[in-house]
Design a protein around this motif. Structure first.
Motif, PDB file in Angstrom:
ATOM      1  N   GLN A 172      33.429  37.467  19.586  1.00 45.60           N
ATOM      2  CA  GLN A 172      34.416  37.607  20.495  1.00 45.60           C
ATOM      3  C   GLN A 172      34.218  36.834  22.006  1.00 45.60           C
ATOM      4  O   GLN A 172      32.916  36.626  22.306  1.00 45.60           O
ATOM      5  N   ASP A 173      35.391  36.397  22.352  1.00 48.21           N
ATOM      6  CA  ASP A 173      35.183  35.908  23.816  1.00 48.21           C
ATOM      7  C   ASP A 173      34.830  36.597  24.755  1.00 48.21           C
ATOM      8  O   ASP A 173      35.569  37.884  24.708  1.00 48.21           O
ATOM      9  N   GLU A 174      34.066  36.327  25.845  1.00 45.12           N
ATOM     10  CA  GLU A 174      33.829  37.203  27.150  1.00 45.12           C
ATOM     11  C   GLU A 174      35.175  37.208  27.805  1.00 45.12           C
ATOM     12  O   GLU A 174      36.032  36.311  27.894  1.00 45.12           O
ATOM     13  N   PRO A 175      35.319  38.389  28.578  1.00 43.49           N
ATOM     14  CA  PRO A 175      36.411  38.526  29.314  1.00 43.49           C
ATOM     15  C   PRO A 175      36.360  37.731  30.437  1.00 43.49           C
ATOM     16  O   PRO A 175      35.618  37.044  31.018  1.00 43.49           O
ATOM     17  N   GLN A 176      37.778  37.394  31.251  1.00 46.61           N
ATOM     18  CA  GLN A 176      37.714  36.584  32.321  1.00 46.61           C
ATOM     19  C   GLN A 176      36.928  36.850  33.613  1.00 46.61           C
ATOM     20  O   GLN A 176      36.245  35.960  34.398  1.00 46.61           O
ATOM     21  N   ILE A 177      36.619  38.278  33.745  1.00 50.10           N
ATOM     22  CA  ILE A 177      35.711  38.476  34.896  1.00 50.10           C
ATOM     23  C   ILE A 177      34.431  38.228  34.803  1.00 50.10           C
ATOM     24  O   ILE A 177      33.791  37.705  35.631  1.00 50.10           O
ATOM     25  N   LEU A 178      33.731  38.088  33.447  1.00 53.12           N
ATOM     26  CA  LEU A 178      32.558  37.734  33.389  1.00 53.12           C
ATOM     27  C   LEU A 178      32.436  36.234  33.311  1.00 53.12           C
ATOM     28  O   LEU A 178      31.352  35.714  33.550  1.00 53.12           O
ATOM     29  N   LYS A 179      33.445  35.491  32.962  1.00 56.24           N
ATOM     30  CA  LYS A 179      33.441  33.854  33.098  1.00 56.24           C
ATOM     31  C   LYS A 179      33.352  33.510  34.626  1.00 56.24           C
ATOM     32  O   LYS A 179      32.766  32.745  35.144  1.00 56.24           O
ATOM     33  N   ASP A 180      34.152  34.436  35.279  1.00 54.19           N
ATOM     34  CA  ASP A 180      34.172  34.387  37.054  1.00 54.19           C
ATOM     35  C   ASP A 180      32.663  34.552  37.400  1.00 54.19           C
ATOM     36  O   ASP A 180      32.251  33.771  38.268  1.00 54.19           O
ATOM     37  N   LEU A 181      32.156  35.808  37.214  1.00 53.05           N
ATOM     38  CA  LEU A 181      30.956  36.385  37.479  1.00 53.05           C
ATOM     39  C   LEU A 181      30.038  35.058  37.282  1.00 53.05           C
ATOM     40  O   LEU A 181      28.887  34.808  38.056  1.00 53.05           O
ATOM     41  N   THR A 182      29.850  34.459  35.830  1.00 55.69           N
ATOM     42  CA  THR A 182      28.798  33.357  35.505  1.00 55.69           C
ATOM     43  C   THR A 182      29.072  32.157  36.440  1.00 55.69           C
ATOM     44  O   THR A 182      27.947  31.738  36.803  1.00 55.69           O
ATOM     45  N   ARG A 183      30.485  31.746  36.554  1.00 55.70           N
ATOM     46  CA  ARG A 183      30.365  30.529  37.388  1.00 55.70           C
ATOM     47  C   ARG A 183      29.976  30.877  38.857  1.00 55.70           C
ATOM     48  O   ARG A 183      29.239  30.079  39.362  1.00 55.70           O
ATOM     49  N   GLU A 184      29.989  31.922  39.346  1.00 58.22           N
ATOM     50  CA  GLU A 184      29.787  32.244  40.788  1.00 58.22           C
ATOM     51  C   GLU A 184      28.088  32.202  40.787  1.00 58.22           C
ATOM     52  O   GLU A 184      27.490  31.853  41.796  1.00 58.22           O
ATOM     53  N   THR A 185      27.794  32.856  39.848  1.00 57.30           N
ATOM     54  CA  THR A 185      26.075  33.101  39.750  1.00 57.30           C
ATOM     55  C   THR A 185      25.428  31.738  39.738  1.00 57.30           C
ATOM     56  O   THR A 185      24.482  31.570  40.436  1.00 57.30           O
ATOM     57  N   HIS A 186      26.038  30.882  39.091  1.00 61.92           N
ATOM     58  CA  HIS A 186      25.465  29.453  39.033  1.00 61.92           C
ATOM     59  C   HIS A 186      25.664  28.653  40.209  1.00 61.92           C
ATOM     60  O   HIS A 186      24.851  27.964  40.570  1.00 61.92           O
ATOM     61  N   LEU A 187      26.720  28.939  41.030  1.00 66.38           N
ATOM     62  CA  LEU A 187      27.089  28.392  42.416  1.00 66.38           C
ATOM     63  C   LEU A 187      26.177  28.708  43.380  1.00 66.38           C
ATOM     64  O   LEU A 187      25.760  28.125  44.479  1.00 66.38           O
ATOM     65  N   LYS A 188      25.924  30.072  43.233  1.00 65.38           N
ATOM     66  CA  LYS A 188      25.179  30.798  44.384  1.00 65.38           C
ATOM     67  C   LYS A 188      24.086  31.184  44.427  1.00 65.38           C
ATOM     68  O   LYS A 188      23.336  31.679  45.350  1.00 65.38           O
ATOM     69  N   VAL A 189      23.514  31.566  43.166  1.00 67.00           N
ATOM     70  CA  VAL A 189      22.368  32.485  43.010  1.00 67.00           C
ATOM     71  C   VAL A 189      21.192  31.586  42.419  1.00 67.00           C
ATOM     72  O   VAL A 189      21.512  30.575  41.373  1.00 67.00           O
TER      73      VAL A 189
ATOM     74  N   TYR B 285      31.708  42.880  41.763  1.00 63.64           N
ATOM     75  CA  TYR B 285      32.296  42.400  40.257  1.00 63.64           C
ATOM     76  C   TYR B 285      32.289  43.725  39.787  1.00 63.64           C
ATOM     77  O   TYR B 285      33.123  44.121  39.029  1.00 63.64           O
ATOM     78  N   LEU B 286      31.396  44.655  39.847  1.00 66.67           N
ATOM     79  CA  LEU B 286      31.378  46.129  39.208  1.00 66.67           C
ATOM     80  C   LEU B 286      32.671  46.643  39.800  1.00 66.67           C
ATOM     81  O   LEU B 286      33.258  47.488  38.931  1.00 66.67           O
ATOM     82  N   THR B 287      33.031  46.747  41.251  1.00 64.39           N
ATOM     83  CA  THR B 287      34.043  47.441  41.674  1.00 64.39           C
ATOM     84  C   THR B 287      35.370  46.581  41.023  1.00 64.39           C
ATOM     85  O   THR B 287      36.366  47.490  40.636  1.00 64.39           O
ATOM     86  N   ARG B 288      35.415  45.279  40.784  1.00 61.54           N
ATOM     87  CA  ARG B 288      36.498  44.589  40.236  1.00 61.54           C
ATOM     88  C   ARG B 288      36.886  45.070  38.874  1.00 61.54           C
ATOM     89  O   ARG B 288      37.883  45.517  38.488  1.00 61.54           O
ATOM     90  N   PHE B 289      35.741  45.291  38.157  1.00 54.37           N
ATOM     91  CA  PHE B 289      35.861  45.914  36.766  1.00 54.37           C
ATOM     92  C   PHE B 289      36.361  47.175  36.483  1.00 54.37           C
ATOM     93  O   PHE B 289      37.334  47.528  35.947  1.00 54.37           O
ATOM     94  N   ARG B 290      35.758  48.272  37.461  1.00 55.20           N
ATOM     95  CA  ARG B 290      36.293  49.445  37.502  1.00 55.20           C
ATOM     96  C   ARG B 290      37.906  49.734  38.042  1.00 55.20           C
ATOM     97  O   ARG B 290      38.563  50.513  37.422  1.00 55.20           O
ATOM     98  N   GLU B 291      38.196  48.897  39.004  1.00 50.30           N
ATOM     99  CA  GLU B 291      39.485  48.821  39.489  1.00 50.30           C
ATOM    100  C   GLU B 291      40.620  48.233  38.460  1.00 50.30           C
ATOM    101  O   GLU B 291      41.769  48.102  38.600  1.00 50.30           O
ATOM    102  N   SER B 292      39.897  47.530  37.521  1.00 49.84           N
ATOM    103  CA  SER B 292      40.939  47.113  36.473  1.00 49.84           C
ATOM    104  C   SER B 292      41.856  47.926  35.215  1.00 49.84           C
ATOM    105  O   SER B 292      42.684  47.733  34.873  1.00 49.84           O
ATOM    106  N   GLY B 293      40.966  49.529  35.691  1.00 50.26           N
ATOM    107  CA  GLY B 293      42.030  50.269  35.143  1.00 50.26           C
ATOM    108  C   GLY B 293      41.508  50.554  33.628  1.00 50.26           C
ATOM    109  O   GLY B 293      41.813  51.478  33.273  1.00 50.26           O
ATOM    110  N   LYS B 294      40.290  49.908  33.275  1.00 52.93           N
ATOM    111  CA  LYS B 294      39.830  49.932  31.927  1.00 52.93           C
ATOM    112  C   LYS B 294      39.009  51.315  31.705  1.00 52.93           C
ATOM    113  O   LYS B 294      38.635  51.907  30.733  1.00 52.93           O
ATOM    114  N   ASN B 295      38.207  51.342  32.945  1.00 49.51           N
ATOM    115  CA  ASN B 295      37.187  52.641  32.780  1.00 49.51           C
ATOM    116  C   ASN B 295      37.092  53.527  34.382  1.00 49.51           C
ATOM    117  O   ASN B 295      37.314  52.884  35.024  1.00 49.51           O
TER     118      ASN B 295
END
Length: 222
Positions: A22-39, A106-116
């Motif tokens: 299964q492909d990872e959701p977009q939020i995790l793609k964004d998180l991965t990209r920002e982690t590589h850029l900033k951390v 990112y945790l807030t963004r996921f929670r606000e997506s309405g999934k959980n």
């Protein structure tokens, strides 16, 4: 023999496995990209394939209360949250206060997506001091923190689980060092060797070590 830091299979075979999961959701793609850029040390991310494994396990277990030791930038926490039902609770601990806001966003963004509808408690500090203070028990515990404390974490979390609880341990193959001669200044590998032995020999657990990424052990509390 492993080919690189995180590949225990040939790279093309590893890529095939990832491409047919299964492909990872977009939020995790964004998180991965920002982690590589900033951390620093972005290799500490769980990664797409392991993340899908964690998500699948969480969906199968549907845990109401989860403890994560080692938040980093929040990737694995989100993967676990994907399978947590409404009204559940995640407690995630990390010693690095500088990453708290990054992960929280990112945790807030996921929670606000309405999934959980999940209550998230982020705790920053020494997990060996925080865990004994936590009340209640957990359906699922994910350990992905400093390796020299793995044995300590083991003894502490065994006081926080009950029959049917699932313990997931990351980096248990430690880049292949668990089958190599231990170097004199290596403080992590000896602990992981003891930790892996504890999980195998403890009569309270049913344990299987999976060759996922850098080694992922599943231990079910009997």
């Amino acid at each position: 023999m492993y080919l690189a830091a995180m590949f225990f299979l040939p790279k093309d075979l590893d890529d095939y496995i990832v491409n047919h999961s299964q492909d990872e959701p977009q939020i995790l793609k964004d998180l991965t990209r920002e982690t590589h850029l900033k951390v620093l040390q972005p290799i500490m991310l769980s990664g797409a394939y392991q993340g899908r494994v964690l998500s699948m396990i969480s969906h199968l277990r549907a845990p109401k209360r989860v403890l994560e030791i080692g938040t980093f930038t929040g990737y694995s926490a989100i993967c676990l949250m994907e399978g947590m039902p409404d009204g559940s609770e995640l407690v995630t601990i990390d010693i690095n206060e500088e990453l708290e806001d990054f992960a929280a966003a990112y945790l807030t963004r996921f929670r606000e997506s309405g999934k959980n509808q999940i209550t998230v408690h982020q705790k920053n500090g020494d997990a060996t001091e925080i865990i004994p203070q936590l009340e209640g028990t957990f359906d699922l515990v994910f350990i992905d923190a400093d390796k020299p404390n793995y044995v300590t974490y083991f003894h502490q979390i065994m006081e926080k689980v009950t029959s049917g609880s699932l313990i997931i341990s990351d980096n248990v193959l430690w880049h292949g060092k668990v089958v190599e001669d231990v170097k004199p200044k290596d403080s992590s590998t000896p602990v992981l060797l003891e930790y892996n032995r504890l999980l195998k020999e403890d009569s309270r657990l049913q344990t299987v070590l999976l060759s996922v990424r850098d080694g992922l052990t599943l231990s079910r509390v009997l």
